[in-house]
Design a protein around this motif. Structure first.
Motif, PDB file in Angstrom:
ATOM      1  N   ASN A 153      -4.780  -3.261   9.794  1.00 27.84           N
ATOM      2  CA  ASN A 153      -5.118  -1.835   9.827  1.00 27.84           C
ATOM      3  C   ASN A 153      -5.264  -1.286   8.408  1.00 27.84           C
ATOM      4  OD1 ASN A 153      -4.666  -1.248  12.881  1.00 27.84           O
ATOM      5  ND2 ASN A 153      -2.829  -2.349  12.256  1.00 27.84           N
ATOM      6  N   ALA A 154      -5.930  -2.070   7.567  1.00 30.55           N
ATOM      7  CA  ALA A 154      -6.023  -1.731   6.147  1.00 30.55           C
ATOM      8  C   ALA A 154      -6.772  -0.431   5.901  1.00 30.55           C
ATOM      9  CB  ALA A 154      -6.698  -2.871   5.385  1.00 30.55           C
ATOM     10  N   GLU A 155      -7.656  -0.048   6.818  1.00 33.75           N
ATOM     11  CA  GLU A 155      -8.450   1.162   6.628  1.00 33.75           C
ATOM     12  C   GLU A 155      -7.705   2.411   7.087  1.00 33.75           C
ATOM     13  OE1 GLU A 155     -11.232   0.984   4.924  1.00 33.75           O
ATOM     14  OE2 GLU A 155     -10.824  -1.168   4.807  1.00 33.75           O
ATOM     15  N   ASP A 156      -6.570   2.248   7.734  1.00 33.85           N
ATOM     16  CA  ASP A 156      -5.822   3.404   8.214  1.00 33.85           C
ATOM     17  C   ASP A 156      -5.180   4.160   7.056  1.00 33.85           C
ATOM     18  OD1 ASP A 156      -6.541   2.657  10.711  1.00 33.85           O
ATOM     19  OD2 ASP A 156      -4.538   2.160  11.419  1.00 33.85           O
ATOM     20  N   ARG A 157      -4.713   5.337   7.338  1.00 37.18           N
ATOM     21  CA  ARG A 157      -4.069   6.160   6.327  1.00 37.18           C
ATOM     22  C   ARG A 157      -2.889   5.420   5.709  1.00 37.18           C
ATOM     23  NH1 ARG A 157      -2.173  12.358   7.549  1.00 37.18           N
ATOM     24  NH2 ARG A 157      -1.959  13.035   5.380  1.00 37.18           N
ATOM     25  N   GLY A 158      -2.798   5.427   4.389  1.00 41.72           N
ATOM     26  CA  GLY A 158      -1.722   4.746   3.687  1.00 41.72           C
ATOM     27  C   GLY A 158      -1.938   3.262   3.518  1.00 41.72           C
ATOM     28  N   GLY A 159      -3.097   2.760   3.916  1.00 40.61           N
ATOM     29  CA  GLY A 159      -3.358   1.323   3.858  1.00 40.61           C
ATOM     30  C   GLY A 159      -3.310   0.756   2.450  1.00 40.61           C
ATOM     31  N   GLN A 160      -3.917   1.472   1.490  1.00 41.65           N
ATOM     32  CA  GLN A 160      -3.920   0.982   0.110  1.00 41.65           C
ATOM     33  C   GLN A 160      -2.518   0.996  -0.470  1.00 41.65           C
ATOM     34  OE1 GLN A 160      -6.494  -0.477  -1.616  1.00 41.65           O
ATOM     35  NE2 GLN A 160      -4.734  -0.982  -2.923  1.00 41.65           N
ATOM     36  N   ARG A 161      -1.751   2.023  -0.165  1.00 42.70           N
ATOM     37  CA  ARG A 161      -0.362   2.122  -0.620  1.00 42.70           C
ATOM     38  C   ARG A 161       0.453   0.938  -0.091  1.00 42.70           C
ATOM     39  NH1 ARG A 161       3.041   7.026  -0.925  1.00 42.70           N
ATOM     40  NH2 ARG A 161       1.298   8.124  -0.054  1.00 42.70           N
ATOM     41  N   ALA A 162       0.272   0.635   1.198  1.00 44.58           N
ATOM     42  CA  ALA A 162       1.014  -0.468   1.803  1.00 44.58           C
ATOM     43  C   ALA A 162       0.576  -1.817   1.234  1.00 44.58           C
ATOM     44  CB  ALA A 162       0.827  -0.446   3.317  1.00 44.58           C
ATOM     45  N   THR A 163      -0.723  -1.957   0.997  1.00 41.34           N
ATOM     46  CA  THR A 163      -1.232  -3.213   0.436  1.00 41.34           C
ATOM     47  C   THR A 163      -0.646  -3.458  -0.949  1.00 41.34           C
ATOM     48  OG1 THR A 163      -3.300  -3.059   1.688  1.00 41.34           O
ATOM     49  CG2 THR A 163      -3.318  -4.435  -0.299  1.00 41.34           C
ATOM     50  N   ASP A 164      -0.588  -2.413  -1.760  1.00 36.87           N
ATOM     51  CA  ASP A 164       0.001  -2.535  -3.092  1.00 36.87           C
ATOM     52  C   ASP A 164       1.474  -2.930  -3.001  1.00 36.87           C
ATOM     53  OD1 ASP A 164       0.126  -2.064  -6.051  1.00 36.87           O
ATOM     54  OD2 ASP A 164       1.481  -0.466  -5.404  1.00 36.87           O
ATOM     55  N   ALA A 165       2.187  -2.328  -2.059  1.00 33.02           N
ATOM     56  CA  ALA A 165       3.621  -2.610  -1.925  1.00 33.02           C
ATOM     57  C   ALA A 165       3.865  -4.045  -1.493  1.00 33.02           C
ATOM     58  CB  ALA A 165       4.260  -1.638  -0.940  1.00 33.02           C
ATOM     59  N   VAL A 166       3.140  -4.513  -0.484  1.00 35.19           N
ATOM     60  CA  VAL A 166       3.404  -5.865   0.027  1.00 35.19           C
ATOM     61  C   VAL A 166       2.976  -6.924  -0.976  1.00 35.19           C
ATOM     62  CG1 VAL A 166       1.209  -6.292   1.251  1.00 35.19           C
ATOM     63  CG2 VAL A 166       3.362  -7.215   2.149  1.00 35.19           C
ATOM     64  N   THR A 167       1.995  -6.602  -1.830  1.00 42.44           N
ATOM     65  CA  THR A 167       1.581  -7.544  -2.873  1.00 42.44           C
ATOM     66  C   THR A 167       2.718  -7.804  -3.853  1.00 42.44           C
ATOM     67  OG1 THR A 167      -0.725  -6.839  -2.689  1.00 42.44           O
ATOM     68  CG2 THR A 167      -0.092  -7.925  -4.735  1.00 42.44           C
ATOM     69  N   PHE A 168       3.572  -6.812  -4.041  1.00 44.53           N
ATOM     70  CA  PHE A 168       4.673  -6.928  -4.997  1.00 44.53           C
ATOM     71  C   PHE A 168       5.976  -7.374  -4.330  1.00 44.53           C
ATOM     72  CE2 PHE A 168       7.749  -5.168  -8.148  1.00 44.53           C
ATOM     73  CZ  PHE A 168       7.241  -5.796  -9.274  1.00 44.53           C
ATOM     74  N   ALA A 169       5.996  -7.437  -2.999  1.00 39.80           N
ATOM     75  CA  ALA A 169       7.237  -7.691  -2.261  1.00 39.80           C
ATOM     76  C   ALA A 169       7.689  -9.143  -2.377  1.00 39.80           C
ATOM     77  CB  ALA A 169       7.047  -7.323  -0.795  1.00 39.80           C
ATOM     78  N   THR A 170       8.972  -9.367  -2.071  1.00 43.08           N
ATOM     79  CA  THR A 170       9.574 -10.695  -2.124  1.00 43.08           C
ATOM     80  C   THR A 170      10.685 -10.777  -1.090  1.00 43.08           C
ATOM     81  OG1 THR A 170      10.762 -12.279  -3.541  1.00 43.08           O
ATOM     82  CG2 THR A 170      11.237  -9.956  -3.874  1.00 43.08           C
ATOM     83  N   ASP A 171      11.072 -12.002  -0.740  1.00 42.27           N
ATOM     84  CA  ASP A 171      12.216 -12.183   0.161  1.00 42.27           C
ATOM     85  C   ASP A 171      13.475 -12.585  -0.607  1.00 42.27           C
ATOM     86  OD1 ASP A 171      11.675 -14.801  -0.547  1.00 42.27           O
ATOM     87  OD2 ASP A 171      11.197 -15.485   1.481  1.00 42.27           O
ATOM     88  N   LEU A 172      13.468 -12.389  -1.925  1.00 38.20           N
ATOM     89  CA  LEU A 172      14.592 -12.810  -2.771  1.00 38.20           C
ATOM     90  C   LEU A 172      15.466 -11.663  -3.262  1.00 38.20           C
ATOM     91  CD1 LEU A 172      12.801 -15.493  -5.001  1.00 38.20           C
ATOM     92  CD2 LEU A 172      14.336 -15.899  -3.072  1.00 38.20           C
ATOM     93  N   ALA A 173      15.054 -10.419  -3.036  1.00 38.27           N
ATOM     94  CA  ALA A 173      15.833  -9.277  -3.533  1.00 38.27           C
ATOM     95  C   ALA A 173      17.054  -9.050  -2.645  1.00 38.27           C
ATOM     96  CB  ALA A 173      14.967  -8.029  -3.571  1.00 38.27           C
ATOM     97  N   GLU A 174      18.240  -9.095  -3.227  1.00 36.39           N
ATOM     98  CA  GLU A 174      19.477  -9.011  -2.450  1.00 36.39           C
ATOM     99  C   GLU A 174      19.927  -7.581  -2.187  1.00 36.39           C
ATOM    100  OE1 GLU A 174      22.345 -11.459  -4.415  1.00 36.39           O
ATOM    101  OE2 GLU A 174      21.481 -13.304  -3.604  1.00 36.39           O
ATOM    102  N   SER A 175      19.309  -6.601  -2.817  1.00 35.05           N
ATOM    103  CA  SER A 175      19.679  -5.205  -2.578  1.00 35.05           C
ATOM    104  C   SER A 175      18.494  -4.319  -2.928  1.00 35.05           C
ATOM    105  CB  SER A 175      20.889  -4.804  -3.433  1.00 35.05           C
ATOM    106  OG  SER A 175      20.512  -4.634  -4.792  1.00 35.05           O
ATOM    107  N   VAL A 176      18.521  -3.090  -2.413  1.00 35.71           N
ATOM    108  CA  VAL A 176      17.420  -2.166  -2.716  1.00 35.71           C
ATOM    109  C   VAL A 176      17.386  -1.829  -4.200  1.00 35.71           C
ATOM    110  CG1 VAL A 176      17.298  -1.190  -0.402  1.00 35.71           C
ATOM    111  CG2 VAL A 176      18.823  -0.152  -2.093  1.00 35.71           C
ATOM    112  N   TRP A 177      18.526  -1.877  -4.864  1.00 32.96           N
ATOM    113  CA  TRP A 177      18.530  -1.553  -6.288  1.00 32.96           C
ATOM    114  C   TRP A 177      18.042  -2.714  -7.143  1.00 32.96           C
ATOM    115  CZ3 TRP A 177      18.124   2.906  -8.410  1.00 32.96           C
ATOM    116  CH2 TRP A 177      18.528   4.028  -7.703  1.00 32.96           C
TER     117      TRP A 177
END
Length: 252
Positions: free
Chosen positions: A110-134
């Motif tokens: 749903n990349a064309e939906d509202r907020g799609g670019q924001r979400a794409t940018d976020a997931v590009t930077f995401a990882t499964d190694l961060a142990e806390s939000v900070w």
């Protein structure tokens, strides 16, 4: 029968996914785009995609961990969006977790939906190694301030029986970084607090001996751009022109 399900922050709470930022007072509910219903003082109704992923928790219909992370990434500021995805995907989660690839697939559908670019940018930077939000907040702000991207959860072997894992590692500069959430110093049943402090001091001394630089910081440092820059620069990290505008409004 209504097709509404708990979503966004409400779903994160049900899945016990930690988030960075303020939790809303209203409960998020999402339905198909054709669904009626209005928001109220207690309920915020949102439109949902026809292919949204739905699970059940204690007879409650709720968006899946991956769908929840993708939905939050569409509406939250960048730093909080990345934290939401990281938290949902963290390898150490005791409950159901998402994968970065799964979250990305939902966002891409749903990349064309509202907020799609924001979400794409976020997931590009995401990882499964961060142990806390900070730790996530630290990583995002480190990049936004123009410092090099670190390696996460690097292990250092001191002896055959002692291996230490650090939060951040910059191999080119030989610098170790640690987010100090102070949890490690909290009293534990049957453990002398002095022993905890001694073990942490020994750990840090050994790590310092294996690195060219060592830097600690806290949440208050991450919130203060100038102070964080001073800490990282003093440790020996180079700085280049930032690639993103600094997210100076961390809401928690």
């Amino acid at each position: 029968m209504t097709d509404n399900v708990y979503s966004h922050h409400a779903a994160a709470a049900l899945w016990r996914i930690p988030l960075l930022g303020a939790w809303p007072m209203k409960v998020d509910v999402v339905g198909q785009r054709e669904s009626g219903g209005r928001s109220s003082e207690q309920i915020r109704r949102r439109a949902g995609a026809h292919d949204m992923e739905v699970c059940t928790i204690d007879d409650l219909r709720v968006t899946s961990p991956a769908q929840t992370a993708a939905d939050l990434a569409r509406i939250l500021p960048r730093i909080e969006a990345v934290a939401a995805i990281d938290s949902a995907c963290w390898r150490g989660r005791s409950g159901p977790r998402a994968s970065v690839e799964h979250v990305r697939a939902i966002i891409d559908r749903n990349a064309e939906d509202r907020g799609g670019q924001r979400a794409t940018d976020a997931v590009t930077f995401a990882t499964d190694l961060a142990e806390s939000v900070w730790e996530t907040a630290s990583r995002v702000v480190i990049e936004e301030l123009g410092f090099p991207r670190p390696v996460l959860q690097q292990s250092f072997r001191w002896s055959a029986s002692s291996t230490y894992r650090v939060d951040f590692w910059w191999p080119e500069q030989g610098i170790i970084g640690e987010f100090d959430g102070l949890v490690k110093y909290a009293p534990a049943a049957g453990v002398d607090p002095r022993d905890t402090l001694i073990r942490e001091k020994v750990r840090e001394d050994r790590l310092r001996s294996m690195a060219s630089g060592f830097v600690r910081w806290t949440a208050s440092d991450v919130r203060d751009a100038e102070r964080f820059v001073r800490l990282l620069s003093a440790a020996g990290l180079p700085r280049t022109p930032p690639r993103h505008a600094y997210a100076n409004a961390i809401r928690a």
